[in-house]
Design an enzyme around this catalytic site. Structure first.
Site, PDB file in Angstrom:
ATOM      1  N   SER A 202       0.760  -1.172   0.046  1.00  0.00           N
ATOM      2  CA  SER A 202      -0.066   0.052   0.072  1.00  0.00           C
ATOM      3  C   SER A 202       0.889   1.274   0.058  1.00  0.00           C
ATOM      4  O   SER A 202       1.715   1.187   0.664  1.00  0.00           O
ATOM      5  CB  SER A 202      -0.658  -0.032   1.382  1.00  0.00           C
ATOM      6  OG  SER A 202      -1.512   1.219   1.415  1.00  0.00           O
ATOM      7  N   LYS A 203       0.422   2.063  -0.702  1.00  0.00           N
ATOM      8  CA  LYS A 203       1.197   3.529  -0.938  1.00  0.00           C
ATOM      9  C   LYS A 203       1.034   4.063   0.313  1.00  0.00           C
ATOM     10  O   LYS A 203       2.119   5.027   0.874  1.00  0.00           O
ATOM     11  CB  LYS A 203       0.701   4.031  -2.085  1.00  0.00           C
ATOM     12  CG  LYS A 203       1.419   5.662  -2.087  1.00  0.00           C
ATOM     13  CD  LYS A 203       2.924   5.539  -3.006  1.00  0.00           C
ATOM     14  CE  LYS A 203       3.500   6.637  -3.321  1.00  0.00           C
ATOM     15  NZ  LYS A 203       4.915   6.602  -3.892  1.00  0.00           N
ATOM     16  N   ARG A 204      -0.033   4.023   1.154  1.00  0.00           N
ATOM     17  CA  ARG A 204      -0.251   4.784   2.367  1.00  0.00           C
ATOM     18  C   ARG A 204       0.811   4.271   3.395  1.00  0.00           C
ATOM     19  O   ARG A 204       1.154   4.796   4.291  1.00  0.00           O
ATOM     20  CB  ARG A 204      -1.678   4.441   2.996  1.00  0.00           C
ATOM     21  CG  ARG A 204      -2.791   5.050   2.188  1.00  0.00           C
ATOM     22  CD  ARG A 204      -4.054   4.913   2.997  1.00  0.00           C
ATOM     23  NE  ARG A 204      -4.398   3.767   3.379  1.00  0.00           N
ATOM     24  CZ  ARG A 204      -5.326   2.993   2.153  1.00  0.00           C
ATOM     25  NH1 ARG A 204      -5.763   3.627   1.203  1.00  0.00           N
ATOM     26  NH2 ARG A 204      -5.599   1.903   2.471  1.00  0.00           N
TER      27      ARG A 204
ATOM     28  N   ASP B 226       8.688   5.293  -7.677  1.00  0.00           N
ATOM     29  CA  ASP B 226       9.416   5.307  -6.532  1.00  0.00           C
ATOM     30  C   ASP B 226      10.888   4.201  -6.987  1.00  0.00           C
ATOM     31  O   ASP B 226      11.883   4.529  -6.532  1.00  0.00           O
ATOM     32  CB  ASP B 226       8.686   4.771  -5.519  1.00  0.00           C
ATOM     33  CG  ASP B 226       7.644   5.849  -5.051  1.00  0.00           C
ATOM     34  OD1 ASP B 226       7.875   6.908  -5.311  1.00  0.00           O
ATOM     35  OD2 ASP B 226       6.883   5.250  -4.131  1.00  0.00           O
TER      36      ASP B 226
END
Length: 490
Positions: free
Chosen positions: A261-263, A271
């Site tokens: 998850s990017k979160r 990235d």
């Protein structure tokens, strides 16, 4: 209902070959799971000499991110996942952007009502309920409305959604290429919303309509959509359409319990590139996240993947994203590059640390290639080329080389005039000078080369040895640094 328009749409659909689609929503970055879906979809098409289509699914207007479409194009281009049809190249079943297709969905929803597989619902529901379709259809009075009553209320301007009419009884069985046959009780399925009050389709409905209209033969998506597959099947059956092959891929996990998850700080494709990974290495590693080739080979070019990729190799089990394994892949790719190719990708990183235009970045790249795992490591290894760092004389003490402060001073005082007298400044001349000096001192080569390298670099750990560092620095700068070392040791 006049079927002429529907017949014309059917006539547009290409047939006779494998057709796959990558259908991202433009909601920001390209996460690893998304990239894997794009790659598998592309590989299935290319392996079968089929057609790969890019479709932009932008009906969820609230989640759109400016510039996200550009990210999709840029990522696919960098990864060499070329599409045969799409918004930018056109094709026989254009348009390829969902909001440009909005006129189609209402017609198909009306056709489904005509066939008894959908109905208008006038009940007050929240937006989230409309989007998910989660409600108890047994309590929905609109399901029992007569067609005439529903048409009358719609004609009077009463707002409504269109819901799928799921059979109360029986079961629905669908086949997945990975998970096999799965049967569910229809009583567990909800009458999902197909068309919202604003006239836009839900994701689930637009997906099915577009996949059929574009002639998609294989649908690749995440295993989280397995629960929706029975409803998709019933839609296909309601229209009388062939069901495509489903390929549901298990999730990519950060660890045994958590999805990436990017979160939570997990990297997107962008990235990873920014962190110094090569696109080819990322693609190769992502291909193996849930797919196993036959045999022991792990390193594959995109062309090789295209040849060996089989859907039967896709696993039901979740795949864990291991940064250390990716790092290993990246180092293998770096070492396998031609010196020229590595110098090209390394140059921007070299120039972050080495600003001196007199120093050739390709010469430094040659020292780094076998010692680099990710490109972002490069600058920190090179700070000594532009300016000699502060260092203490304890660096001259090295047990294995039998070097200490006194012996180092002796070596440097003897090597400086020899370097000054050299006719040419190249690897062979520099090396021969130090080897001869070691012989004259009845010492091992390392006893001469250690202090020369420390004096030239001011660091214990360097890419390349004394010979290469001196050659790249040039005669004058090398001599200047050796004299500084003599002053420190004297």
């Amino acid at each position: 209902m006049d079927m002429t328009w529907f017949e014309e749409m059917e006539a547009r659909i290409p047939k006779g070959k494998v057709r796959t689609r990558f259908a991202p929503s433009p909601t920001g970055y390209m996460h690893v799971g998304n990239l894997r879906t794009a790659l598998y979809t592309w590989l299935i098409a290319r392996h079968a000499n089929g057609t790969f289509i890019l479709r932009i699914e932008d009906t969820d207007q609230g989640r759109l991110v400016e510039g996200a479409v550009d990210v999709i194009y840029k990522t696919l281009t960098e990864c060499k996942l070329d599409h045969d049809e799409g918004p930018d190249v056109g094709g026989p079943v254009a348009p390829y952007i969902q909001t440009e297709r909005r006129g189609f969905y209402g017609k198909y929803a009306e056709l489904l009502i005509e066939r008894g597989h959908a109905y208008r619902c006038f009940c007050e529901k929240t937006e989230s309920e409309e989007d998910s379709g989660e409600f108890d259809r047994g309590d929905d009075p609109c399901r029992a409305l007569s067609r005439e009553e529903a048409d009358r209320r719609a004609a009077n301007g009463e707002p409504f959604v269109i819901r799928q009419r799921i059979p109360h009884e029986g079961t629905t069985t669908f086949h997945d290429e990975i998970f096999g046959d799965i049967t569910v009780d229809n009583s567990t399925l909800d009458d999902q919303v197909l068309m919202k009050r604003d006239g836009l389709p839900t994701y689930n409905f637009a997906n099915v309509v577009d996949d059929h209209m574009m002639g998609i033969t294989h649908v690749v998506r995440g295993s989280e959509y397995l629960s929706s597959a029975p409803k998709y099947n019933l839609l296909y059956q309601g229209f009388g359409w062939d069901v495509p092959a489903y390929v549901h891929c298990s999730p990519v996990m950060r660890d045994a319990h958590n999805k990436m998850s990017k979160r939570h700080g997990d990297p997107s494709y962008e990235d990873l590139i920014a962190q110094g990974y090569l696109t080819e290495a990322v693609l190769n590693y992502v291909a193996l996240l849930g797919w196993s080739p036959r045999g022991e080979q792990e390193i594959f070019s995109l062309d090789e993947l295209k040849e060996v990729f089989e859907m039967s190799g896709i696993s039901k089990s979740p795949a864990i994203f291991d940064m250390e394994k990716l790092r290993h892949f990246n180092s293998e790719y770096i070492r396998a590059m031609s010196p020229e190719a590595f110098a090209k990708v390394a140059e921007p990183y070299i120039r972050q640390a080495v600003k001196n235009p007199a120093i050739d970045p390709a010469a430094i790249a040659a020292l780094l290639q076998q010692r680099t795992e990710v490109l972002t490591e490069i600058p920190e290894k090179l700070d000594f080329f532009d300016s000699l760092p502060e260092y203490g004389t304890e660096l001259f003490v090295h047990k294995k080389s039998k070097s200490d402060a006194a012996s180092s001073l002796e070596v440097l005082e003897k090597v400086i005039p020899l370097f000054e007298a050299l006719e040419s400044w190249d690897d062979e001349s520099i090396l021969n000078t130090m080897v001869r000096l070691a012989g004259e001192m009845d010492a091992k080569n390392a006893k001469v080369m250690w202090p020369v390298r420390i004096a030239a670099a001011g660091k214990a750990v360097t890419p390349g040895g004394a010979v290469e560092i001196c050659r790249i620095l040039g005669r004058e700068e090398t001599l200047r640094r050796l004299r500084i070392a003599v002053e420190k040791l004297a």
